[in-house]
Structure formats: structure tokens, C-alpha cells
Design a protein around this motif. Structure first.
Motif, short mmCIF file in Angstrom:
data_model
loop_
_atom_site.label_atom_id
_atom_site.label_comp_id
_atom_site.label_asym_id
_atom_site.label_seq_id
_atom_site.Cartn_x
_atom_site.Cartn_y
_atom_site.Cartn_z
N ARG A 184 0.83 -1.20 0.00
CA ARG A 184 0.00 0.00 0.00
C ARG A 184 0.87 1.26 0.00
NH1 ARG A 184 -5.33 -0.53 0.52
NH2 ARG A 184 -5.52 1.66 1.11
N LYS A 185 1.97 1.23 0.73
CA LYS A 185 2.88 2.38 0.72
C LYS A 185 3.52 2.55 -0.65
CE LYS A 185 4.13 2.03 5.63
NZ LYS A 185 5.26 1.81 6.58
N GLN A 186 3.96 1.44 -1.24
CA GLN A 186 4.62 1.52 -2.53
C GLN A 186 3.64 1.91 -3.64
OE1 GLN A 186 7.41 1.60 -0.67
NE2 GLN A 186 8.33 1.03 -2.62
N PHE A 187 2.45 1.32 -3.61
CA PHE A 187 1.45 1.62 -4.64
C PHE A 187 0.97 3.07 -4.54
CE2 PHE A 187 0.08 -3.11 -4.90
CZ PHE A 187 1.22 -3.39 -5.64
N GLN A 188 0.94 3.62 -3.32
CA GLN A 188 0.55 5.01 -3.18
C GLN A 188 1.55 5.92 -3.90
OE1 GLN A 188 -2.39 6.24 -1.69
NE2 GLN A 188 -1.65 7.97 -2.93
N LYS A 189 2.82 5.52 -3.92
CA LYS A 189 3.83 6.30 -4.65
C LYS A 189 3.50 6.33 -6.14
CE LYS A 189 7.53 5.16 -1.37
NZ LYS A 189 8.83 4.47 -1.18
N PHE A 190 3.03 5.19 -6.67
CA PHE A 190 2.61 5.17 -8.08
C PHE A 190 1.42 6.10 -8.30
CE2 PHE A 190 4.51 0.79 -7.97
CZ PHE A 190 5.52 1.03 -8.88
N LEU A 191 0.42 6.01 -7.43
CA LEU A 191 -0.77 6.84 -7.60
C LEU A 191 -0.42 8.32 -7.48
CD1 LEU A 191 -3.78 6.01 -8.11
CD2 LEU A 191 -2.23 4.14 -7.53
N ASP A 192 0.47 8.65 -6.58
CA ASP A 192 0.91 10.05 -6.46
C ASP A 192 1.57 10.52 -7.76
OD1 ASP A 192 -0.03 10.10 -3.87
OD2 ASP A 192 1.95 9.81 -2.96
N LEU A 193 2.37 9.63 -8.35
CA LEU A 193 3.02 9.96 -9.61
C LEU A 193 2.00 10.11 -10.73
CD1 LEU A 193 5.50 10.39 -11.40
CD2 LEU A 193 5.73 7.89 -11.55
N TYR A 194 1.04 9.18 -10.80
CA TYR A 194 0.00 9.29 -11.83
C TYR A 194 -0.72 10.64 -11.73
CZ TYR A 194 0.27 4.11 -11.95
OH TYR A 194 0.67 2.80 -12.03
N ASN A 195 -1.12 10.99 -10.51
CA ASN A 195 -1.86 12.24 -10.32
C ASN A 195 -1.01 13.45 -10.67
OD1 ASN A 195 -4.36 11.15 -9.41
ND2 ASN A 195 -3.46 10.77 -7.38
N GLN A 196 0.27 13.38 -10.35
CA GLN A 196 1.17 14.47 -10.71
C GLN A 196 1.28 14.61 -12.22
OE1 GLN A 196 5.14 14.16 -9.03
NE2 GLN A 196 5.99 15.33 -10.73
N LEU A 197 1.38 13.49 -12.94
CA LEU A 197 1.47 13.52 -14.40
C LEU A 197 0.20 14.09 -15.01
CD1 LEU A 197 3.20 10.07 -15.04
CD2 LEU A 197 4.24 12.34 -15.20
N LEU A 198 -0.94 13.72 -14.45
CA LEU A 198 -2.21 14.25 -14.95
C LEU A 198 -2.28 15.76 -14.72
CD1 LEU A 198 -4.90 11.59 -13.90
CD2 LEU A 198 -3.91 12.01 -16.15
N GLN A 199 -1.83 16.21 -13.55
CA GLN A 199 -1.86 17.63 -13.25
C GLN A 199 -0.93 18.40 -14.19
OE1 GLN A 199 -3.95 19.05 -11.02
NE2 GLN A 199 -3.21 21.01 -11.87
N ASN A 200 0.25 17.82 -14.46
CA ASN A 200 1.19 18.46 -15.38
C ASN A 200 0.59 18.59 -16.78
OD1 ASN A 200 3.01 18.55 -13.30
ND2 ASN A 200 4.22 16.81 -13.99
N ARG A 201 -0.16 17.59 -17.17
CA ARG A 201 -0.76 17.61 -18.50
C ARG A 201 -1.82 18.71 -18.59
NH1 ARG A 201 -3.57 12.43 -21.62
NH2 ARG A 201 -2.97 13.07 -23.73
N LYS A 202 -2.57 18.90 -17.51
CA LYS A 202 -3.60 19.94 -17.50
C LYS A 202 -2.98 21.32 -17.56
CE LYS A 202 -6.98 17.22 -14.86
NZ LYS A 202 -7.68 17.11 -13.55
N ASN A 203 -1.83 21.44 -16.92
CA ASN A 203 -1.14 22.74 -16.92
C ASN A 203 -0.45 23.02 -18.24
OD1 ASN A 203 -1.96 23.03 -14.27
ND2 ASN A 203 -0.04 22.26 -13.40
#
Length: 403
Positions: A384-403
Motif C-alpha cells: 500500500r505504501k509503494q502503490f501510493q507512490k505510483f498513484l501520487d506519480l499518476y496524479n502528478q502527471l495528470l496535473q502536469n498535463r492539465k497545466n
């Protein structure tokens, strides 16, 4: 609801297949739609599965690899059909795992992801993406740093009679030179140091280690055994592989068995029928095990796990055994050194030194050691700790794309 598409050769089987399935489950729990595209084998999954190609296309790809060193360069029609499905699916993030495995044309895939500017992450489980041929470099060749040629390991997976390592290396290098929306994720600091010397060094990179589902891999306490044929009164050394070959230490384990004291045995998982017939009497052999309860019991009741793989890029089985309370022996100079510490395992130069450690292992307080091993995995590798790092990265990439 954002859509995650993972791509791997298999689903919910073997080490990477289980990782893909568990990551998909975690993404679903965090409000994502989960899709997994695969090429060869899939067990039951909670994600939407997309099969790339047919069995015949996989076979054709394997033949072209065997004779012409075209691994990852066949399956054009299968890949074209798959990419048309992506036109409809429109994934928000693509997470690539193993592209080798005779099922997809990786240049076509990368060009599509670039053309559609899809945020992409690549978990590196081995070396194949950064060499002209090999999945594991064996530390006998460093041509992968500047340009492969005259490959000394054509007989290793993905084996070939023809050497195209020079052109394969150049093709990969040209693709990576212009992939602006890709993040590379080595599974260990050890592997990341190799990447820093390779053709992939210019890509965005961060280390995210594999995660262990500690709700599944935990000390086995059931009254009834789900494993038969093992005399647990003997000192037991567990070794495990998806498949056993000379390259990942099969011969070393056979040699180790010949040197063990008479009251010791090896519990060996992942053997084929021929290997099961030929192993010595002090090896208790099993085929590949998919039943996690059986794996859990074997891990727990073994006195130690020995990870014999010289090219291990993380050591998932090492962490799984430790989550079940079993200490581990790893090889010096491998990523396994990042998993154990002086309280939970041992580091050896080669299999000969395993014999020397047995007396020390017999003296250990097993209850205390089990507690320390599990605590280390919970702290450093809980899924769960490791997978949360992936989800944080996914969300960051999505935010970067919106910007």
C-alpha cells in the motif's frame, strides 16, 4: 474517473503479473478505472483485461526471435489492433512493465504514446529495455553502455541464432532520445545506478521498489498444512524461481545440495518435469506454485530463503519470505542487499558461503527473527505504501498535463 492502462506480458501470475494485478486493485480502490493489456497468460483479474495478439502471433514472434534476434519487433498486426483499441479507450496514464515476451511491437507502441502525448511510466524489472539483446547483463559485458555488438550472450533469453544486437541497441537509443512524457522507474537503487550509465540516462527517473501484500504474505499459522512432502524436522533452505535455468542459478543450487549436512534439505520451487526427475534426494521439488497459501506456508516453515540470482534487480521473493517471518541470504553486489539488514539476513559472495552460515542460523531466536523480518518489510516494502507512490506519480502527471 481517470483510466490507468498497465501493459505486461502476463497478469496475476509470476512476480510481475502479481504486481500488475495488485496495483490495478489499489488503483480501483483510489477511484481509477483499471485496464491491463497482456500478451501470454492471465489468471482471474479485477481489472479489465485486453489481450494483445493471438497464440499464433506469439509463436511467430518467438520463432523470429530465435532465428533473427527480432524480439519486440514482430507482432505488428497484433500491436496495430491493440493501438486501435487505445483510440477508443483513451487511457489517462499508461504504465509499462515487461514488454519482452513475444507479444508486442515496442517501437510502434512508443511512437503511439508519444504522438498522443499520453503520460507514461515504465517500471524496469530487468535490463532488456537498455540492451541490444539481453534481459540480464551478467556483469560480463558492458557494451550496453555505448553500443551493443557481437553479443556474448545470444544463447540467453531471448535466445537467438543471429546477432542483431548493434541495430537493436541503436533503435532503442533513437526511440528514447525523444520521449518527453516518460518517467522511468527502476525497482532498486542498484538498478538505477546501471540505468545512469545506459542509453536511458536522459529520461526522467525515480526509484519505486516493488511492494509486498503483507495481508497475504504473513506468517502461516493455520492448523492444517496445505503443502505435503516436506520433512520440516530438517533444516530447510528455500529457493524459488519462476523457471529454473543455468542463468539464474540452477546449477549452483544443485552443487549446494551436494555440500549440505545430512540433516539439511533444500525446498526448491519452480521446477519443470525433467528437473523434478533429476534433482538429488535432499532437494524437495515443486513446480511453479500459484496458490499463495502454499507459498506462504513454504516461506514460513523454511529456516531461511536463499536468493541465488546474481542479476536480481529487486528480490521480490526475498521480501515475501521476510514478510512471512523468514530471514534471507542474498548475494553481495545485487539489489538483494537493499532488502536485508544485519538483523534480518546475510550477505554472501557465492553459494559456498551458505554452508558457513547454517550454524549461525541454527542459533537464532526464530520468534525474534520473524518479528524483525516482518517489521522491516512493513516499514520499507508494504504494497500500500509503494502503490501510493505510483498513484501520487499518476496524479502528478495528470496535473502536469492539465497545466
Amino acid at each position: 474517473m481517470p483510466k490507468l492502462l498497465q501493459i505486461n506480458s502476463v497478469v496475476n501470475t509470476g512476480s510481475t503479473g502479481r504486481i500488475v494485478e495488485q496495483l490495478g486493485l489499489f488503483a480501483i480502490s483510489q477511484g481509477w478505472e483499471s485496464y491491463i493489456a497482456f500478451g501470454r497468460e492471465a489468471r482471474d483479474s479485477k481489472s479489465h483485461l485486453i489481450k494483445i495478439g493471438s497464440s499464433l502471433e506469439v509463436y511467430t514472434h518467438a520463432i523470429a526471435t530465435r532465428f533473427f534476434d527480432l524480439h519486440g519487433l514482430m507482432s505488428k498486426w497484433a500491436t496495430k489492433r491493440f493501438l486501435k483499441k487505445l483510440d477508443v479507450l483513451k487511457p489517462d496514464v499508461v504504465h509499462i512493465h515487461n514488454l519482452h515476451g513475444y507479444y508486442v511491437n515496442f517501437p510502434m507502441l512508443f511512437k503511439y504514446l508519444k504522438a498522443h502525448d499520453i503520460p507514461t511510466v515504465i517500471t524496469m524489472h530487468d535490463f532488456w529495455l537498455m540492451t541490444g539483446h539481453c534481459s540480464y547483463i551478467k556483469n560480463i559485458c558492458d557494451k550496453w553502455k555505448t553500443g551493443c555488438n557481437h553479443c556474448p550472450m545470444l544463447s540467453q533469453y531471448p535466445s537467438s541464432m543471429l546477432d542483431r544486437s548493434r541495430s537493436n541497441w541503436r533503435l532503442k537509443a533513437s526511440l528514447y532520445a525523444d520521449l518527453p512524457n516518460v518517467t522511468l522507474l527502476p525497482v532498486s537503487d542498484w538498478l538505477s545506478r546501471y540505468v545512469a550509465l545506459s542509453m536511458m540516462k536522459s529520461l526522467n527517473r525515480q526509484v519505486i521498489s516493488n511492494g509486498i501484500d503483507t495481508s497475504l504474505f504473513k506468517p502461516y499459522v493455520a492448523e492444517h498444512s496445505v503443502v505435503s512432502g516436506v520433512n520440516w524436522s530438517k533444516f530447510s533452505i528455500m529457493v524459488i524461481a519462476t523457471r529454473w535455468t543455468q542463468a539464474n542459478g540452477y546449477k549452483d543450487i544443485i552443487e549446494l545440495s551436494k555440500r549440505l549436512p545430512v540433516d539439511c534439505q533444500i525446498v526448491m520451487v519452480g521446477l519443470n518435469d525433467e528437473q523434478l526427475r533429476e534433482i538429488p534426494a535432499n532437494i524437495v521439488g515443486f513446480k511453479k506454485i500459484e496458490n499463495l497459501s502454499q507459498l506462504q506456508e513454504l516461506y514460513t516453515k523454511s529456516d531461511v530463503l536463499f536468493n541465488q540470482n546474481k542479476d536480481v534487480t529487486f528480490g521480490l521473493v526475498t521480501a515475501e519470505a521476510m514478510a512471512c517471518g523468514t530471514p534471507a541470504i542474498v548475494l553481495k553486489g545485487t539489489a538483494g542487499e537493499e532488502i536485508v539488514d544485519e538483523r534480518t539476513g546475510f550477505v554472501v559472495q557465492d553459494y559456498y558461503q551458505v554452508i558457513d552460515i547454517i550454524p549461525n542460523l541454527r542459533k537464532l531466536n526464530k520468534e525474534n527473527m520473524a518479528k524483525l523480518c516482518r517489521e522491516r518489510v512493513l516499514q520499507m516494502f508494504d504494497s500500500r505504501k509503494q502503490f501510493q507512490k505510483f498513484l501520487d506519480l499518476y496524479n502528478q502527471l495528470l496535473q502536469n498535463r492539465k497545466n
